[in-house]
Design an enzyme around this catalytic site. Structure first.
Site, PDB file in Angstrom:
ATOM      1  N   PHE A  11       0.740  -1.349   0.004  1.00  0.00           N
ATOM      2  CA  PHE A  11      -0.075   0.144  -0.012  1.00  0.00           C
ATOM      3  C   PHE A  11       1.033   1.184   0.068  1.00  0.00           C
ATOM      4  O   PHE A  11       0.901   2.049   0.871  1.00  0.00           O
ATOM      5  CB  PHE A  11      -0.860  -0.120   1.278  1.00  0.00           C
ATOM      6  CG  PHE A  11      -2.142   0.808   1.134  1.00  0.00           C
ATOM      7  CD1 PHE A  11      -3.122   0.392  -0.089  1.00  0.00           C
ATOM      8  CD2 PHE A  11      -2.513   1.769   1.904  1.00  0.00           C
ATOM      9  CE1 PHE A  11      -4.186   0.966  -0.093  1.00  0.00           C
ATOM     10  CE2 PHE A  11      -3.855   2.682   1.772  1.00  0.00           C
ATOM     11  CZ  PHE A  11      -4.455   2.257   0.734  1.00  0.00           C
ATOM     12  N   THR A  13       2.823   4.054  -3.116  1.00  0.00           N
ATOM     13  CA  THR A  13       2.341   4.776  -4.319  1.00  0.00           C
ATOM     14  C   THR A  13       1.314   4.113  -5.056  1.00  0.00           C
ATOM     15  O   THR A  13       0.407   4.695  -5.399  1.00  0.00           O
ATOM     16  CB  THR A  13       3.615   5.107  -4.969  1.00  0.00           C
ATOM     17  OG1 THR A  13       4.607   5.925  -4.154  1.00  0.00           O
ATOM     18  CG2 THR A  13       3.126   6.095  -6.240  1.00  0.00           C
ATOM     19  N   ARG A  45       3.750  -4.360   5.303  1.00  0.00           N
ATOM     20  CA  ARG A  45       4.636  -4.690   6.166  1.00  0.00           C
ATOM     21  C   ARG A  45       4.481  -4.350   7.443  1.00  0.00           C
ATOM     22  O   ARG A  45       4.556  -4.972   8.467  1.00  0.00           O
ATOM     23  CB  ARG A  45       6.110  -4.108   5.819  1.00  0.00           C
ATOM     24  CG  ARG A  45       6.941  -5.411   5.300  1.00  0.00           C
ATOM     25  CD  ARG A  45       8.258  -4.630   4.867  1.00  0.00           C
ATOM     26  NE  ARG A  45       8.187  -3.133   4.301  1.00  0.00           N
ATOM     27  CZ  ARG A  45       9.017  -2.622   3.453  1.00  0.00           C
ATOM     28  NH1 ARG A  45       9.869  -3.141   3.090  1.00  0.00           N
ATOM     29  NH2 ARG A  45       8.590  -1.511   3.152  1.00  0.00           N
ATOM     30  N   LYS A 104       8.031  -4.994 -11.503  1.00  0.00           N
ATOM     31  CA  LYS A 104       9.024  -5.392 -12.662  1.00  0.00           C
ATOM     32  C   LYS A 104      10.181  -6.253 -12.579  1.00  0.00           C
ATOM     33  O   LYS A 104      10.466  -7.211 -13.150  1.00  0.00           O
ATOM     34  CB  LYS A 104       9.347  -4.074 -13.504  1.00  0.00           C
ATOM     35  CG  LYS A 104      10.048  -3.078 -12.633  1.00  0.00           C
ATOM     36  CD  LYS A 104       9.551  -1.848 -12.888  1.00  0.00           C
ATOM     37  CE  LYS A 104      10.156  -0.874 -11.955  1.00  0.00           C
ATOM     38  NZ  LYS A 104       9.200   0.327 -11.805  1.00  0.00           N
ATOM     39  N   GLU A 128       0.298  -5.137 -17.167  1.00  0.00           N
ATOM     40  CA  GLU A 128       0.435  -3.986 -17.923  1.00  0.00           C
ATOM     41  C   GLU A 128       1.469  -3.075 -17.069  1.00  0.00           C
ATOM     42  O   GLU A 128       2.246  -2.423 -17.714  1.00  0.00           O
ATOM     43  CB  GLU A 128      -0.770  -3.355 -18.236  1.00  0.00           C
ATOM     44  CG  GLU A 128      -0.779  -2.164 -19.063  1.00  0.00           C
ATOM     45  CD  GLU A 128      -0.166  -2.408 -20.453  1.00  0.00           C
ATOM     46  OE1 GLU A 128      -1.095  -3.208 -21.155  1.00  0.00           O
ATOM     47  OE2 GLU A 128       0.801  -2.277 -20.831  1.00  0.00           O
ATOM     48  N   GLU A 189      13.060   7.343  -6.532  1.00  0.00           N
ATOM     49  CA  GLU A 189      13.178   6.754  -5.389  1.00  0.00           C
ATOM     50  C   GLU A 189      14.342   7.175  -4.448  1.00  0.00           C
ATOM     51  O   GLU A 189      15.157   7.779  -4.748  1.00  0.00           O
ATOM     52  CB  GLU A 189      13.457   5.376  -5.625  1.00  0.00           C
ATOM     53  CG  GLU A 189      12.723   4.300  -6.560  1.00  0.00           C
ATOM     54  CD  GLU A 189      11.132   4.183  -6.299  1.00  0.00           C
ATOM     55  OE1 GLU A 189      11.133   3.757  -5.062  1.00  0.00           O
ATOM     56  OE2 GLU A 189      10.360   4.218  -6.902  1.00  0.00           O
ATOM     57  N   ASP A 200      16.492  -0.960 -13.799  1.00  0.00           N
ATOM     58  CA  ASP A 200      15.063  -0.991 -13.950  1.00  0.00           C
ATOM     59  C   ASP A 200      14.766  -1.135 -15.597  1.00  0.00           C
ATOM     60  O   ASP A 200      13.722  -1.764 -15.818  1.00  0.00           O
ATOM     61  CB  ASP A 200      14.792   0.402 -13.534  1.00  0.00           C
ATOM     62  CG  ASP A 200      13.265   0.636 -13.500  1.00  0.00           C
ATOM     63  OD1 ASP A 200      12.345   0.249 -12.766  1.00  0.00           O
ATOM     64  OD2 ASP A 200      12.802   1.617 -14.724  1.00  0.00           O
ATOM     65  N   LYS A 204      12.305  -4.070 -17.413  1.00  0.00           N
ATOM     66  CA  LYS A 204      11.217  -3.894 -18.162  1.00  0.00           C
ATOM     67  C   LYS A 204      11.506  -4.364 -19.784  1.00  0.00           C
ATOM     68  O   LYS A 204      10.599  -5.084 -20.287  1.00  0.00           O
ATOM     69  CB  LYS A 204      11.004  -2.251 -18.527  1.00  0.00           C
ATOM     70  CG  LYS A 204      10.461  -1.835 -17.114  1.00  0.00           C
ATOM     71  CD  LYS A 204      10.399  -0.508 -17.051  1.00  0.00           C
ATOM     72  CE  LYS A 204      10.074   0.241 -15.755  1.00  0.00           C
ATOM     73  NZ  LYS A 204      10.410   1.661 -15.722  1.00  0.00           N
ATOM     74  N   GLY A 302       4.003   6.623 -11.475  1.00  0.00           N
ATOM     75  CA  GLY A 302       3.247   7.479 -10.480  1.00  0.00           C
ATOM     76  C   GLY A 302       1.787   6.821 -10.083  1.00  0.00           C
ATOM     77  O   GLY A 302       1.711   5.762 -10.813  1.00  0.00           O
TER      78      GLY A 302
END
Ligand SMILES: NC(=O)c1ccc[n+]([C@@H]2O[C@H](COP(=O)([O-])OP(=O)(O)OC[C@H]3O[C@@H](n4cnc5c(N)ncnc54)[C@H](OP(=O)(O)O)[C@@H]3O)[C@@H](O)[C@H]2O)c1
Length: 328
Positions: A11, A13, A45, A104, A128, A189, A200, A204, A302
């Site tokens: 829970f 972003t 957590r 990802k 997605e 981040e 990252d 992807k 986002g």
């Protein structure tokens, strides 16, 4: 009105984005699908933190509270890292729960196994949100594959890197300042290592590779370079000469079927479709045998773009799987 019961794992972003959108779009979802969707549990957590959730939503730190609830037929997963996400989603599939993930790092490595497991159990997997946030690249490639063949994918897949390169060029600031700007604006981040090292974007690209080509290249053979060594002078000089630095993830299928991939900064000329993509946007060019080249551009991360990609996955699952979403 029949109700689909779902849970959110994580829970932060993204998880919060899903929760808000499911609430805000309740009527629209009802109208479009004939179902209401209720988030009945949220896993985090630390359950001592204050969370903005409705009294009817169970807050837990124990995955069994979700997996052993026979009403829950869909899980949205938005935690970080491979584990325990992979274990939780494997267990969910085993229990007959449909899964939708934004993770990802986990999906690049374990996506193929999860998809195989899910197919065997007749379970739907939405992913997605793992790649290019709100840009519907997974569904687009999936659609293209029904009558075409993907030859190459090139993309700006990390909005933070693109923001930093843009900031260095337009503001003339060094890498460190541009990174701090990205963090202040909430684009990067607290630990931006995966973003600026290329990891990252690599994750992807591997997810896209599995989808488009049915396999991934050997990870050790893919050159992955970040943007942390780039100097502002180089960026500005390139710009003055009519070029732009972009951090590009690139994979192509060779004539013998093998795959060649690389991730790193490249200098692009003004006529390249990725030349003009500034700021935190992502962009993906898909080259196919029959269509030619298609470019999708949009927000790569986002709360709302990512959350809405996950909710779109849910709507897709509802349409595919209507009968099994309500337990007898
Ligand atoms: N942020 C984006 O724009 C974006 C875009 C696309 C994909 N993603 C992916 O989506 C995932 C979530 O990203 P985020 O930005 O939402 O992360 P985040 O803000 O750091 O939130 C992570 C959430 O996961 C929970 N969590 C972490 N480890 C857990 C565990 N072992 N068991 C239970 N809960 C755990 C945390 O609980 P606590 O609150 O108790 O700490 C927190 O609520 C990541 O895999 C990320 O790569 C993010």
């Amino acid at each position: 009105m029949p109700s689909i019961k779902a849970a959110i794992i994580g829970f932060g972003t993204v998880g919060k984005g899903v929760y808000k959108i499911v609430d805000e779009k309740r009527e629209q979802i009802k109208k479009q699908t004939g179902y209401t969707v209720d988030i009945v549990a949220v896993l985090v957590r630390d359950i001592t933190k204050t969370r903005n959730i409705f009294p009817g939503t169970v807050l837990t730190d124990n995955i069994d509270d979700i997996l052993n609830n026979p009403e829950i037929t869909v899980i949205f997963e938005a935690i970080v890292d491979e584990e325990p996400a992979y274990t939780y989603l494997s267990q969910a599939i085993e229990k007959g729960i449909h899964i939708i993930t934004a993770n990802k790092k986990m999906f690049a490595k374990h996506g193929p196994a999860l998809l195989k497991h899910a197919e065997f159990r007749n379970i739907q997997v939405g992913y997605e949100a793992t790649t290019a946030g709100g840009v519907p690249i997974i569904r687009t490639i999936g659609n293209l594959l029904s009558g075409d063949r993907v030859k190459r994918i090139q993309g700006i897949l990390n909005g933070t890197s693109n923001f930093i390169l843009t900031d260095m060029r337009t503001e003339g600031v060094p890498f460190k300042t541009a990174l701090e700007d990205a963090q202040k604006l909430g684009f990067a981040e607290a630990d931006p290592t995966d973003d600026v090292s290329g990891t990252d974007a690599f994750c992807k690209l591997m997810i896209l590779s599995s989808l488009a080509f049915g396999s991934q290249p050997e990870w050790e053979k893919v050159s992955v370079v970040g943007i942390d060594h780039i100097q502002t002078d180089d960026v500005v000089e390139a710009s003055n000469a009519g070029y732009r630095y972009r951090h590009v993830a690139d994979i192509r299928q060779n004539d013998d079927g093998s795959l060649t991939a690389k991730v790193g900064p490249v200098l692009l000329e003004a006529n390249h479709p990725l030349y003009s993509i500034d700021g935190v946007d992502n962009a993906v060019i898909v080259e196919t045998e029959y269509l030619g080249a298609l470019t999708l551009i949009g927000p790569g991360a986002g709360m709302y773009p990512t959350g809405s990609a996950m909710v779109a996955d849910l709507l897709h699952i509802i349409r595919q799987q209507v009968t099994e979403l309500i337990p007898n």
